[in-house]
Motif scaffolding. Structure first.
Motif, PDB file in Angstrom:
ATOM      1  N   TYR A 243      -7.505  -7.562   3.670  1.00 17.32           N
ATOM      2  CA  TYR A 243      -6.220  -7.432   2.983  1.00 17.32           C
ATOM      3  C   TYR A 243      -6.032  -8.571   1.991  1.00 17.32           C
ATOM      4  N   VAL A 247      -5.728  -7.578  -1.878  1.00 15.40           N
ATOM      5  CA  VAL A 247      -4.391  -7.678  -2.463  1.00 15.40           C
ATOM      6  C   VAL A 247      -4.227  -8.927  -3.317  1.00 15.40           C
ATOM      7  N   PHE A 248      -4.707 -10.064  -2.819  1.00 12.85           N
ATOM      8  CA  PHE A 248      -4.495 -11.330  -3.519  1.00 12.85           C
ATOM      9  C   PHE A 248      -5.743 -11.874  -4.206  1.00 12.85           C
ATOM     10  N   ILE A 305       5.139  -6.607   0.826  1.00 13.98           N
ATOM     11  CA  ILE A 305       5.476  -6.170  -0.530  1.00 13.98           C
ATOM     12  C   ILE A 305       5.363  -7.292  -1.565  1.00 13.98           C
ATOM     13  N   THR A 306       5.188  -8.539  -1.112  1.00 17.35           N
ATOM     14  CA  THR A 306       5.126  -9.645  -2.069  1.00 17.35           C
ATOM     15  C   THR A 306       3.782  -9.706  -2.779  1.00 17.35           C
ATOM     16  N   GLY A 307       3.825 -10.160  -4.014  1.00 22.93           N
ATOM     17  CA  GLY A 307       2.600 -10.371  -4.768  1.00 22.93           C
ATOM     18  C   GLY A 307       2.270 -11.838  -4.938  1.00 22.93           C
ATOM     19  N   SER A 308       3.064 -12.705  -4.299  1.00 25.10           N
ATOM     20  CA  SER A 308       2.868 -14.150  -4.407  1.00 25.10           C
ATOM     21  C   SER A 308       2.169 -14.670  -3.164  1.00 25.10           C
ATOM     22  N   PHE A 312       3.757 -15.460   0.484  1.00 26.65           N
ATOM     23  CA  PHE A 312       3.124 -14.807   1.634  1.00 26.65           C
ATOM     24  C   PHE A 312       2.769 -15.831   2.708  1.00 26.65           C
ATOM     25  N   GLU A 375      -3.057  -1.070   2.520  1.00 32.43           N
ATOM     26  CA  GLU A 375      -1.640  -1.227   2.204  1.00 32.43           C
ATOM     27  C   GLU A 375      -0.731  -0.688   3.317  1.00 32.43           C
TER      28      GLU A 375
END
Length: 409
Positions: A243, A247-248, A305-308, A312, A375
């Motif tokens: 993940y 994601v990151f 839901i965060t993209g930071s 996170f 996700e």
């Protein structure tokens, strides 16, 4: 550090040794924890075998513990929890040494299962701790033992990485086996046999601490709540690194740091929760369990839901701090509601439930992420926390209407 020293002095020198044994032995076992996929991948003849064995290497010991903890707990009630601790540490030592020489994934899985069957150290350590501390401040006792486990896990994983950078994987297992054998010898020679009847018998209406009245809180409901909270946490055990990468796009050290923040949050939060719950009624503690479940739901939803990555990581630390107010407090309520001569049995049963819940959480996480993508991991965690919230709410409503329950949250 000051709080830890004060806690160890408050419980006495025997608990200080118990804390050290928990820290060292659990750290030794966690030296291999993050690196099993690397070893299993090297030994697997195909990707399908690796997929199965990569999960099984974590689940097999949990399954072994879940099948035998209640039995070992009854043996502890009959023959002494100190003996069960020595037996568990010896079992860990022997199986770790055997695993070091295993060169087949199926042999490793079988030995990992036997490791769980013959180990089960934590439950008798908890029951022994209740005996040697006279049954006082059980929440603090269980919290500090879990702090020892979490700190040991962090240190063990780091030490295991240092070993693996210089030596083959087998060196990790050999080192862990030797450490566990030394811990077994130390426990046998240094831990005193507690006198019979050292813990006063408490009924199901006993208090959370020695200073507050309380109502009933069914052990079965508390076990279910504890299991659901743990299953929610374990969903991300396997897919976490994938993940983070997907994601990151993080580097491995960032993934490891973020993962470790959960344990760090627990280490920081658990002693604070113990102090906060001190002298409170069961209804008060259970009311906060409702709030903690709701908070975990919100935290994991935001994490999903965060993209930071910074936000996170912060959420992961806060999540760990919230978890510090769950298992130790619930174990304390379970222990307090149980007769003195059944402490080993009920804490063994609690360990069985925890391991079973961990397996369910891991399997659910793998199944859902493979079926619906990575996700879907955090929505599953949030959903399980929503169910935990409902269970906690039901238990709290029942407890606050029980006779003799005074304070309300």
């Amino acid at each position: 550090m000051t709080n830890a020293s004060a806690a160890l002095r408050g419980f006495g020198p025997v608990f200080a040794l118990l804390f050290a044994l928990q820290f060292v032995s659990m750290g030794a076992m966690e030296m291999s924890g993050p690196f099993w996929p690397i070893h299993i991948k090297a030994l697997s003849p195909s990707d399908s075998v690796f997929g199965l064995a990569g999960i099984g290497v974590y689940i097999c010991p949990m399954l072994g513990v879940s099948l035998t903890s209640a039995f070992w707990g009854r043996m502890g009630d009959r023959h002494g929890n100190r003996l069960m601790m020595v037996r568990a540490l010896a079992g860990l030592a022997i199986t770790q040494l055997l695993i070091a020489f295993a060169q087949d994934v199926w042999t490793i899985l079988a030995l990992r299962f036997l490791q769980g069957v013959f180990a089960g150290y934590i439950a008798p350590a908890q029951a022994y701790g209740v005996q040697v501390t006279g049954g006082r401040d059980r929440a603090g006792l269980f919290a500090w033992l879990q702090v020892a486990t979490n700190v040991g896990s962090l240190g063990g994983a780091f030490l295991g990485g240092l070993i693996l950078d210089e030596l083959p994987f087998a060196a990790i297992n050999l080192t862990a086996g030797v450490i566990c054998a030394l811990c077994a010898a130390t426990a046998w020679t240094s831990l005193p046999v507690p006198p019979n009847g050292i813990v006063p018998v408490r009924s199901a209406t006993a208090t959370f601490t020695a200073h507050a009245p309380s109502g009933s809180a069914p052990v079965s409901g508390l076990l279910v709540l504890m299991g659901m909270l743990l299953a929610s946490r374990m969903v991300l055990q396997v897919p976490f690194s994938l993940y983070m990468t997907q994601v990151f796009g993080t580097q491995h050290w960032v993934t490891g740091l973020s993962y470790g923040l959960l344990a760090l949050g627990f280490v920081v939060g658990a002693p604070l929760w113990v102090r906060f719950f001190g002298g409170r009624t069961k209804s008060y503690v259970l009311g906060w369990s409702v709030l903690i479940s709701a908070s975990c739901l919100a935290i994991t939803h935001l994490a999903g839901i965060t993209g930071s990555i910074a936000f996170f990581a912060t959420l992961y630390f806060v999540w760990g701090a919230l978890l510090g107010g769950t298992t130790p407090a619930l174990l304390s309520l379970i222990s307090t509601a149980t007769q003195n001569d059944r402490q080993g049995s009920v804490l063994g049963l609690a360990q069985t439930c925890q391991q079973g819940a961990s397996i369910i959480g891991i399997v659910a996480g793998v199944a859902v992420t493979q079926s619906f993508g990575l996700e879907a991991a955090f929505p599953l965690v949030s959903t399980l926390y929503a169910l935990s919230f409902l269970v906690a709410l039901g238990i709290w409503l029942k407890a606050r209407h029980s006779p003799g329950e005074g304070a309300q949250p």
